[in-house]
Design a protein around this motif. Structure first.
Motif, PDB file in Angstrom:
ATOM      1  N   ASP A 125       0.834  -1.198   0.000  1.00  0.00           N
ATOM      2  CA  ASP A 125       0.000   0.000   0.000  1.00  0.00           C
ATOM      3  C   ASP A 125       0.872   1.253   0.000  1.00  0.00           C
ATOM      4  OD1 ASP A 125      -2.251   1.564   0.115  1.00  0.00           O
ATOM      5  OD2 ASP A 125      -2.468   1.421   2.280  1.00  0.00           O
ATOM      6  N   HIS A 128      -0.984   7.224   1.617  1.00  0.00           N
ATOM      7  CA  HIS A 128      -0.648   7.790   2.923  1.00  0.00           C
ATOM      8  C   HIS A 128      -1.764   8.671   3.478  1.00  0.00           C
ATOM      9  CE1 HIS A 128       3.690   7.494   1.192  1.00  0.00           C
ATOM     10  NE2 HIS A 128       3.220   6.331   1.570  1.00  0.00           N
ATOM     11  N   VAL A 133      -7.902  -0.215   3.723  1.00  0.00           N
ATOM     12  CA  VAL A 133      -7.350  -0.973   2.609  1.00  0.00           C
ATOM     13  C   VAL A 133      -8.478  -1.220   1.609  1.00  0.00           C
ATOM     14  CG1 VAL A 133      -6.317  -3.205   1.970  1.00  0.00           C
ATOM     15  CG2 VAL A 133      -5.604  -2.037   4.049  1.00  0.00           C
ATOM     16  N   SER A 148       2.105  -1.689   4.791  1.00  0.00           N
ATOM     17  CA  SER A 148       1.685  -0.298   4.773  1.00  0.00           C
ATOM     18  C   SER A 148       2.690   0.575   5.510  1.00  0.00           C
ATOM     19  CB  SER A 148       0.301  -0.162   5.422  1.00  0.00           C
ATOM     20  OG  SER A 148      -0.110   1.191   5.437  1.00  0.00           O
ATOM     21  N   VAL A 152      -3.077   1.127   9.248  1.00  0.00           N
ATOM     22  CA  VAL A 152      -4.304   0.817   8.516  1.00  0.00           C
ATOM     23  C   VAL A 152      -5.154  -0.139   9.346  1.00  0.00           C
ATOM     24  CG1 VAL A 152      -3.321   1.158   6.218  1.00  0.00           C
ATOM     25  CG2 VAL A 152      -3.169  -1.086   7.293  1.00  0.00           C
ATOM     26  N   GLY A 160       3.662  -3.169   9.195  1.00  0.00           N
ATOM     27  CA  GLY A 160       3.704  -1.715   9.121  1.00  0.00           C
ATOM     28  C   GLY A 160       4.960  -1.135   9.732  1.00  0.00           C
TER      29      GLY A 160
END
Length: 338
Positions: A125, A128, A133, A148, A152, A160
């Protein structure tokens, strides 16, 4: 010329066909000596294993679909390289997709993955501005891992970055070096990464009883000219500032230009009032070819790729595993700018 087959390999190696098959699939308990004999026979005969046909026969796949949304995002590119390298070590190949939207093109990408027979999907992903998602990823029937750069909300496996920790770590280091007037520059106002780093920045200031000021954390477009202008305005209006956290590589370059425009220099000596210390948030090799070398909190892209590769393979082998959320912290790399 006769095509070499698995029977020829077994005959030359002096083992059964099933043993050769196990070596090719990296399955079963086979001695290193036997594995070496089989591999020597494969090299001598020039045998090429038809993985697609083997997967079809065994109803398995060694293909992983990797979706990357933005090839201009340095973190995404570095993570992609790490994912590919780690998956190849485990006998998997990566099928790459780059949809330009989260709807029709993403659907086409996932359909193509299904047609190619991928065993799982990694979604990198790069949005920002949203904490969600795409529904197509959330509802994907295949084992799926989401990577990500900002927090998220998702029911899938997630890897993340700890942006809050990064902002806090960089700020605390500067404070412990003697800085009391520290600014944060860059990132657009709606950027979630900026928001998370600012939470860490503010937390560190509060820990040391230092005041947070909105005008010392200006947002700006992610380009060098905007960052240079924002830096110049910041330092002209606040001459006491001795350190700046730079949101991105363009912010670092623009900040350097803005500092020079107001007659100051980049350096780590807090007691020289003309010097400004800088810390960034990514491993910026192209910037570090210049002087001074810039300090930064690493994005941990290699580790992110390793974790994603491990997670998707585990999920493919055991789809019933509960979803995991792995948050990775970066390392403070100290150089000449702070």
């Amino acid at each position: 010329m006769k095509k070499v087959n698995i029977i020829d390999v077994a005959r030359l190696a002096g083992v059964s066909v099933s043993t050769v098959s196990l070596v090719l699939r990296q399955k079963g308990k086979i001695s290193e000596a036997t594995i070496d004999r089989v591999n020597d026979a494969i090299r001598e005969l020039g045998y090429v294993h038809n993985t697609a046909a083997a997967n079809l026969r065994s109803n398995t796949s060694n293909l992983i679909g990797l979706i990357i949304r933005d090839f201009n995002d340095s973190f995404s590119v570095k993570v992609t390289a790490s994912v590919v390298q780690q998956l190849e070590k485990q006998g998997y190949m990566v099928f790459l997709g780059q949809p330009q939207d989260e709807h029709q093109q993403l659907r086409q990408c996932l359909t193509s993955f299904t047609q190619q027979g991928v065993a799982g999907v990694i979604y990198l992903d790069a949005n920002h501005r949203s904490s969600s998602v795409p529904a197509l990823i959330t509802e994907c029937p295949l084992p799926t891992v989401v990577i990500s750069e900002s927090s998220v909300t998702c029911t899938r496996d997630i890897i993340g970055r700890d942006n809050r920790q990064a902002g806090n770590q960089a700020t605390r280091y500067l404070i412990e070096r003697g800085h009391r007037n520290i600014a944060y520059l860059g990132g657009t106002a709606e950027c979630l990464i900026r928001e998370e780093r600012l939470l860490g920045y503010r937390g560190a200031l509060k820990q040391y009883d230092l005041l947070y000021r909105d005008d010392w954390a200006p947002a700006c477009d992610n380009d060098t000219l905007a960052a240079a202008l924002a830096t110049r305005r910041l330092l002209e209006n606040n001459s006491k500032i001795t350190a700046i956290l730079c949101h991105s590589p363009p912010a670092i370059i623009g900040c350097l230009s803005g500092i020079q425009q107001v007659g100051r220099t980049v350096g780590k000596d807090v007691f020289l009032t003309q010097q400004v210390s800088l810390i960034g948030f990514e491993d910026m090799m192209h910037i570090n070819l210049t002087s001074p070398l810039f300090s930064y909190v690493s994005a941990a892209s290699d580790e992110t790729g390793r974790q994603a590769a491990t997670l998707i393979v585990n999920k493919i082998k055991n789809p019933t595993l509960p979803a995991q959320k792995i948050i990775i912290s970066g390392e403070l790399v100290l150089r000449e700018s702070a």
